[in-house]
Structures are given as C-alpha cells and as structure tokens.
Design an enzyme around this catalytic site. Structure first.
Site, PDB file in Angstrom:
ATOM      1  N   GLY A   1       0.782  -1.237   0.000  1.00  0.00           N
ATOM      2  CA  GLY A   1       0.000   0.000   0.000  1.00  0.00           C
ATOM      3  C   GLY A   1       0.808   1.279   0.000  1.00  0.00           C
ATOM      4  O   GLY A   1       0.320   2.326   0.433  1.00  0.00           O
TER       5      GLY A   1
ATOM      6  N   ILE B   1      -8.046  -9.620 -11.038  1.00  0.00           N
ATOM      7  CA  ILE B   1      -8.514  -9.058 -12.314  1.00  0.00           C
ATOM      8  C   ILE B   1     -10.016  -8.805 -12.210  1.00  0.00           C
ATOM      9  O   ILE B   1     -10.791  -9.707 -11.874  1.00  0.00           O
ATOM     10  CB  ILE B   1      -8.178 -10.025 -13.472  1.00  0.00           C
ATOM     11  N   LEU B   2     -10.397  -7.565 -12.468  1.00  0.00           N
ATOM     12  CA  LEU B   2     -11.814  -7.202 -12.381  1.00  0.00           C
ATOM     13  C   LEU B   2     -12.581  -7.796 -13.563  1.00  0.00           C
ATOM     14  O   LEU B   2     -12.039  -7.888 -14.671  1.00  0.00           O
ATOM     15  CB  LEU B   2     -11.969  -5.677 -12.380  1.00  0.00           C
TER      16      LEU B   2
ATOM     17  N   HIS C   1       0.999   0.273 -13.331  1.00  0.00           N
ATOM     18  CA  HIS C   1       1.711  -0.961 -13.660  1.00  0.00           C
ATOM     19  C   HIS C   1       3.210  -0.666 -13.739  1.00  0.00           C
ATOM     20  O   HIS C   1       3.613   0.323 -14.357  1.00  0.00           O
ATOM     21  CB  HIS C   1       1.190  -1.524 -14.984  1.00  0.00           C
TER      22      HIS C   1
ATOM     23  N   ASP D   1      -3.933  -4.903 -18.577  1.00  0.00           N
ATOM     24  CA  ASP D   1      -2.886  -3.877 -18.736  1.00  0.00           C
ATOM     25  C   ASP D   1      -2.868  -3.245 -20.131  1.00  0.00           C
ATOM     26  O   ASP D   1      -1.790  -2.981 -20.687  1.00  0.00           O
ATOM     27  CB  ASP D   1      -1.491  -4.471 -18.410  1.00  0.00           C
TER      28      ASP D   1
ATOM     29  N   GLU E   1       6.631   5.762  -9.290  1.00  0.00           N
ATOM     30  CA  GLU E   1       5.179   5.528  -9.250  1.00  0.00           C
ATOM     31  C   GLU E   1       4.514   6.556  -8.339  1.00  0.00           C
ATOM     32  O   GLU E   1       3.432   7.062  -8.632  1.00  0.00           O
ATOM     33  CB  GLU E   1       4.884   4.118  -8.717  1.00  0.00           C
TER      34      GLU E   1
HETATM   35  C1  GAR Z   1       3.464  -1.438  -7.447  1.00  0.00           C
HETATM   36  O1  GAR Z   1       4.761  -1.521  -7.932  1.00  0.00           O
HETATM   37  C2  GAR Z   1       2.472  -1.512  -8.589  1.00  0.00           C
HETATM   38  O2  GAR Z   1       2.925  -0.919  -9.761  1.00  0.00           O
HETATM   39  C3  GAR Z   1       2.352  -3.002  -8.761  1.00  0.00           C
HETATM   40  O3  GAR Z   1       2.341  -3.520  -7.452  1.00  0.00           O
HETATM   41  C4  GAR Z   1       3.107  -2.664  -6.612  1.00  0.00           C
HETATM   42  C5  GAR Z   1       2.269  -2.329  -5.396  1.00  0.00           C
HETATM   43  O4  GAR Z   1       3.049  -1.631  -4.455  1.00  0.00           O
HETATM   44  N1  GAR Z   1       1.173  -3.349  -9.497  1.00  0.00           N
HETATM   45  C6  GAR Z   1       1.100  -4.388 -10.311  1.00  0.00           C
HETATM   46  O5  GAR Z   1       2.021  -5.130 -10.527  1.00  0.00           O
HETATM   47  C7  GAR Z   1      -0.232  -4.555 -10.996  1.00  0.00           C
HETATM   48  N2  GAR Z   1      -0.156  -5.470 -12.053  1.00  0.00           N
HETATM   49  P1  GAR Z   1       2.345  -0.884  -3.250  1.00  0.00           P
HETATM   50  O6  GAR Z   1       1.370  -1.881  -2.595  1.00  0.00           O
HETATM   51  O7  GAR Z   1       3.472  -0.544  -2.322  1.00  0.00           O
HETATM   52  O8  GAR Z   1       1.621   0.321  -3.772  1.00  0.00           O
END
Ligand code: GAR
Length: 194
Positions: free
Chosen positions: A20, A97-98, A114, A150, A179
């Site tokens: 999170g 996946i929704l 992503h 994606d 991100e």
């Molecule tokens: C992030 O790096 C996000 O881009 C990835 O999961 C991580 C979550 O980190 N998402 C995916 O791979 C979706 N396919 P967080 O829980 O610390 O935000």
C-alpha cells in the site's frame, strides 16, 4: 463574513492487495489543498494487506472481500462504491482481475498503475523479465482499465534507466519511487479532462 469553500473534491476508492505504498502516497496527495480528490474508501482482497493499516491511521473506511467468489465480491464492492458515492477507482497493487461486467459499470473511471513501460511487460513478474531480457530501460505506467489486461489508454508514463548492477529488487524500489510521483499526476490529469 463570507466563508470561502473550495471546489468539491472527487470521491475516490483505492483498491490494494499488499504493502500500500501507492495508497499512502495517494492519501497524502489527497490531503493537499490543491488536490482534486478525497479518498473515501479502501478495498482489499487480502485481509493481511499491510496497506490496510492506513485506513485506521487516516480514518478512512475499509472493506475486505476474499474474492473466493468473484461475482459475489464484486456485487458487494459495487454496492459499497455506490453508497459511498465513489466517482473514481484507483487500483494500486490490486492483484485481482476485475470482471468485464464490473469494468463496464465503471467505464473510464478506473485507473491502474503498472510497473513497466506498457505495452511492454504486461502481467506479473515484470522486473524479473526486464532484467532477464537485458533491457536498458523500464518504468511505470498509469492507464485506464479496460477489459484486456494492462491494455487500456495510457494516461502517463515514466521511463527509468537500469543500472549495470540492477536486480529485480533494486529495480522495483527504483520504479516505486517514480510511481509515487506519477500516480497523483495521472489522477489530476484525468480529472482535469473529465
Ligand atoms: C506497485 O509496484 C504496482 O505498480 C504493482 O504492485 C506494486 C504495489 O506496491 N502493481 C502491479 O504489478 C499490478 N499489475 P504498493 O502496494 O506498495 O503500492
């Protein structure tokens, strides 16, 4: 004296499955005066998701659905979204996946982040594959969610250079920092265009 009230903020829900860090970052962004959003709901498919602690810390409503029966979970989530008047969903490390049906009901109102330069490296284990393929660059993408994995319209993307000694873990950490900058910007961008 006239009390000045700013424009009403857009109510959003953030969906998580794990740490999170993006959720935390979006919440912090939402608390800024200039932010166009407020986070009103946190949804997780995982009761053990570390990120759920931010619900308590920031006093935000949270709901956990185990997703064993996707149809039932999604029906309940849709009810939550409606009763909380949610206008935008941000997927932030949500690893389910929704369904097409769900996406149709929130068309154009679901964002995902992503950790790759989409359309390259869709799906899981992105960083391992990038390193195996000896890519020089990777990055992260915020895109609208459509019914294909994606593949929705790209809102913003950030390119990141790999170092010579890059490992999947170092790359993950490096990209995650970007991100955290990209997601709030993408949210502001999409809301400015609504
Ligand atoms: C992030 O790096 C996000 O881009 C990835 O999961 C991580 C979550 O980190 N998402 C995916 O791979 C979706 N396919 P967080 O829980 O610390 O935000």
């Amino acid at each position: 004296m006239v009390k000045l009230i700013g424009p009403k903020k857009i109510r959003i829900a953030v969906f998580i499955s794990g740490t999170g860090s993006n959720l935390k970052n979006i919440i912090k962004f939402s608390l800024k005066k200039i932010s166009p959003i407020e986070v009103n709901l946190i949804i997780s498919n995982n009761i053990k998701a570390k990120g759920l602690r931010f619900a308590k810390f920031y006093n935000i409503k949270k709901k956990v659905y185990n997703y064993n029966q996707k149809k039932i979970s999604e029906k309940r989530i849709l009810k939550d979204l409606k009763s909380n008047d949610i206008k935008l969903i941000c997927l932030a490390g949500f690893m389910k996946i929704l369904s097409k049906d769900f996406i149709r009901k929130f068309k154009g109102q679901i964002l995902n982040i992503h950790p790759s330069l989409l359309p390259k490296y869709k799906g899981l284990n992105t960083h391992d594959r990038v390193i195996q393929n000896k890519e020089k660059y990777s990055g992260c993408t915020v895109h609208l969610v459509n019914s294909k994995l994606d593949s929705g319209k790209i809102i913003l993307q950030k390119k990141v250079k790999l170092s010579k000694k890059e490992t999947p873990l170092s790359l993950q950490k490096k990209i995650l920092k970007h991100e955290h900058i990209l997601y709030p910007r993408a949210i502001s961008k999409i809301l400015a265009n609504l």
